[in-house]
Design an enzyme around this catalytic site. Structure first.
Site, PDB file in Angstrom:
ATOM      1  N   PRO A   7     -24.906  72.679  72.957  1.00 45.10           N
ATOM      2  CA  PRO A   7     -24.909  71.316  73.496  1.00 45.10           C
ATOM      3  C   PRO A   7     -23.483  70.779  73.519  1.00 45.10           C
ATOM      4  CG  PRO A   7     -25.603  71.290  71.189  1.00 45.10           C
ATOM      5  CD  PRO A   7     -25.412  72.734  71.567  1.00 45.10           C
ATOM      6  N   MET A   8     -23.091  70.119  74.587  1.00 41.05           N
ATOM      7  CA  MET A   8     -21.754  69.510  74.648  1.00 41.05           C
ATOM      8  C   MET A   8     -21.850  68.181  75.384  1.00 41.05           C
ATOM      9  SD  MET A   8     -19.283  72.830  75.214  1.00 41.05           S
ATOM     10  CE  MET A   8     -17.782  71.886  75.285  1.00 41.05           C
ATOM     11  N   GLU A   9     -21.771  67.114  74.617  1.00 40.56           N
ATOM     12  CA  GLU A   9     -21.887  65.767  75.169  1.00 40.56           C
ATOM     13  C   GLU A   9     -20.806  65.506  76.212  1.00 40.56           C
ATOM     14  OE1 GLU A   9     -20.200  62.706  73.171  1.00 40.56           O
ATOM     15  OE2 GLU A   9     -21.192  61.200  74.406  1.00 40.56           O
ATOM     16  N   CYS A  98     -21.995  66.202  64.621  1.00 38.88           N
ATOM     17  CA  CYS A  98     -21.104  65.422  65.490  1.00 38.88           C
ATOM     18  C   CYS A  98     -20.007  64.742  64.660  1.00 38.88           C
ATOM     19  CB  CYS A  98     -21.905  64.379  66.257  1.00 38.88           C
ATOM     20  SG  CYS A  98     -20.873  63.435  67.370  1.00 38.88           S
ATOM     21  N   GLY A 200     -19.141  78.847  67.044  1.00 37.28           N
ATOM     22  CA  GLY A 200     -17.757  78.417  66.858  1.00 37.28           C
ATOM     23  C   GLY A 200     -16.749  79.486  67.187  1.00 37.28           C
ATOM     24  N   GLY A 223     -20.191  77.696  73.253  1.00 39.11           N
ATOM     25  CA  GLY A 223     -19.882  76.425  73.897  1.00 39.11           C
ATOM     26  C   GLY A 223     -18.709  76.567  74.844  1.00 39.11           C
ATOM     27  N   ARG A 224     -17.511  76.247  74.329  1.00 36.73           N
ATOM     28  CA  ARG A 224     -16.330  76.231  75.201  1.00 36.73           C
ATOM     29  C   ARG A 224     -16.044  77.600  75.796  1.00 36.73           C
ATOM     30  NH1 ARG A 224     -12.542  74.358  70.790  1.00 36.73           N
ATOM     31  NH2 ARG A 224     -14.006  75.763  69.766  1.00 36.73           N
TER      32      ARG A 224
HETATM   33  C1  LIG Z   1     -16.887  68.046  74.282  1.00 40.61           C
HETATM   34  C2  LIG Z   1     -17.855  68.521  73.214  1.00 40.61           C
HETATM   35  C3  LIG Z   1     -19.083  67.895  73.095  1.00 40.61           C
HETATM   36  C4  LIG Z   1     -20.000  68.332  72.104  1.00 40.61           C
HETATM   37  N1  LIG Z   1     -21.237  67.730  72.029  1.00 40.61           N
HETATM   38  C5  LIG Z   1     -22.143  68.183  71.121  1.00 40.61           C
HETATM   39  C6  LIG Z   1     -23.475  67.648  71.071  1.00 40.61           C
HETATM   40  O1  LIG Z   1     -23.881  66.787  71.874  1.00 40.61           O
HETATM   41  N2  LIG Z   1     -24.316  68.145  70.118  1.00 40.61           N
HETATM   42  C7  LIG Z   1     -23.933  69.115  69.227  1.00 40.61           C
HETATM   43  O2  LIG Z   1     -24.733  69.529  68.375  1.00 40.61           O
HETATM   44  N3  LIG Z   1     -22.700  69.654  69.280  1.00 40.61           N
HETATM   45  C8  LIG Z   1     -21.815  69.227  70.198  1.00 40.61           C
HETATM   46  N4  LIG Z   1     -20.579  69.810  70.284  1.00 40.61           N
HETATM   47  C9  LIG Z   1     -20.256  70.963  69.425  1.00 40.61           C
HETATM   48  C10 LIG Z   1     -20.588  72.284  70.148  1.00 40.61           C
HETATM   49  O3  LIG Z   1     -21.983  72.402  70.364  1.00 40.61           O
HETATM   50  C11 LIG Z   1     -20.122  73.503  69.340  1.00 40.61           C
HETATM   51  O4  LIG Z   1     -20.715  73.440  68.077  1.00 40.61           O
HETATM   52  C12 LIG Z   1     -18.597  73.536  69.189  1.00 40.61           C
HETATM   53  O5  LIG Z   1     -17.941  73.279  70.415  1.00 40.61           O
HETATM   54  C13 LIG Z   1     -18.122  74.905  68.633  1.00 40.61           C
HETATM   55  O6  LIG Z   1     -18.556  75.947  69.479  1.00 40.61           O
HETATM   56  P1  LIG Z   1     -17.555  76.644  70.561  1.00 40.61           P
HETATM   57  O7  LIG Z   1     -16.323  77.058  69.805  1.00 40.61           O
HETATM   58  O8  LIG Z   1     -18.375  77.800  71.089  1.00 40.61           O
HETATM   59  O9  LIG Z   1     -17.230  75.595  71.593  1.00 40.61           O
HETATM   60  C14 LIG Z   1     -19.646  69.390  71.231  1.00 40.61           C
HETATM   61  C15 LIG Z   1     -18.398  70.005  71.374  1.00 40.61           C
HETATM   62  C16 LIG Z   1     -17.501  69.596  72.331  1.00 40.61           C
HETATM   63  C17 LIG Z   1     -16.167  70.294  72.468  1.00 40.61           C
END
Ligand SMILES: Cc1cc2nc3c(=O)[nH]c(=O)nc-3n(C[C@H](O)[C@H](O)[C@H](O)COP(=O)(O)O)c2cc1C
Length: 323
Positions: A7-9, A98, A200, A223-224
């Site tokens: 999830p990414m808000e 969050c 992560g 995510g990213r």
């Molecule tokens: C812009 C942004 C928005 C995010 N929004 C949420 C969210 O709504 N809910 C949530 O549980 N995590 C949220 N996260 C965290 C991501 O789900 C994830 O845990 C974090 O980016 C690490 O994973 P990654 O390195 O694969 O990106 C958000 C991260 C980013 C960068």
């Protein structure tokens, strides 16, 4: 093994879920968080974040979508989770990760990790409220100020009856700074009986393999990494199946981005119409040098006609390469 879309808000809304799941390799998605305070939320709020409620809680290609709630009070969380299930949610995810100031100042998100008993109460209330066949899952970080509370929180999640735990392997204070501390997840996996998903800092197939080794498991959430390589999940699965794999080319990515632009343009006021595309290009720049060039070309363009011209130029350059 399973690969979930994180999830990414403000980034991963339903169009992005649709595009990424169509590219392939993904086993599930989670919506952006829906903030719960005291009230029962109206359907229009749930629908805004999870239009998939109207289609069996699946993306158009049939990938399941969990709906994520964020809040600090057990009773309103339980009431809204049940409401969501009555509207068609097939799984509820609860956010304890969050880091945003506004969210933490209302005692939601990662700050709950300072009090594992509150994590427990919220999950327990939701678990008790929704039918047993509806999975209730939780997403945590390793802690708030530091990582020392990771096991207390993981145990609280399981004891409260959650069906699965996703761990973003950093504390709130670690923010999004590399590295991710995947080895803590190995401890959690050794202790808990429920499935644990590692999250992560997975940007490449090699990162995935290192994460599996250090976290002692194979299920991950991306995510990213998926925004910078939209076919990362497909690539990982091809690798595991010993299949040859050719990553998506820039012309394919550019076409995907144009589709996204066309789909989302009507949703934003004219001044903001290119913002989502610019945001995605920032992530793509990590993998595709052409994305940096394209970003430079559009970063100051604000009107639909300017953006359309830039896209047509970029797509024409792509088809020149193809010929
Ligand atoms: C812009 C942004 C928005 C995010 N929004 C949420 C969210 O709504 N809910 C949530 O549980 N995590 C949220 N996260 C965290 C991501 O789900 C994830 O845990 C974090 O980016 C690490 O994973 P990654 O390195 O694969 O990106 C958000 C991260 C980013 C960068």
């Amino acid at each position: 093994m399973r690969i979930m879309l994180a999830p990414m808000e403000g980034v991963v809304e339903h169009h992005v879920r649709d595009i990424l799941t169509r590219i392939g390799g993904l086993d599930g998605c989670v919506t952006e968080f829906i903030r719960v305070t005291d009230q029962k939320l109206p359907y229009k709020v749930f629908y805004k974040f999870a239009p998939e409620l109207e289609s069996g809680c699946n993306t158009p290609n049939g990938t399941p979508v969990r709906v994520q709630l964020l809040g600090s009070k057990p009773e309103p969380m339980a009431i809204n989770a049940l409401e969501l299930v009555n509207y068609g949610a097939k799984a509820i995810d609860l956010n304890f990760g969050c880091p945003a100031k506004t969210v933490n100042s209302h005692e939601g998100g990662a700050c709950l990790l300072r009090t594992p008993d509150r994590v427990y109460s919220i999950i327990k209330a939701v678990r008790d409220a929704v039918p047993v066949e509806i999975p209730v899952t939780a997403k945590i970080r390793l802690g708030y100020e530091d990582r020392s509370s990771y096991m207390d929180n993981a145990r609280a999640v399981e004891a409260a009856g959650a069906n699965e735990l996703t761990v973003h392997a950093r504390s709130k204070v670690d923010g999004y700074k590399p590295p991710a501390y995947w080895h803590y997840i190995a401890d959690i996996r050794a202790e808990l009986k429920i499935p644990v998903v590692a999250n992560g800092e997975i940007w490449t197939v090699e990162d995935y393999l290192r994460c599996c080794e250090q976290s002692a498991g194979v299920d991950v959430m991306l995510g990213r990494g998926l925004l910078s390589r939209p076919d990362l999940a497909r690539h990982i699965k091809a690798h595991l199946n010993n299949e040859d794999y050719t990553p998506l080319t820039w012309p394919e990515i550019c076409t995907m981005l144009y589709d996204y632009y066309r789909l989302t343009t009507p949703l934003y006021c004219e001044r903001n119409c290119g913002n989502r595309v610019k945001q995605w290009l920032m992530y793509l720049s990590r993998q595709y040098p052409q994305a940096t060039v394209f970003f430079e070309a559009i970063k100051r363009k604000t009107t639909p006609s300017e953006l359309e011209t830039c896209f047509q130029d970029a797509l024409a350059a792509c088809s020149a390469i193809r010929q």
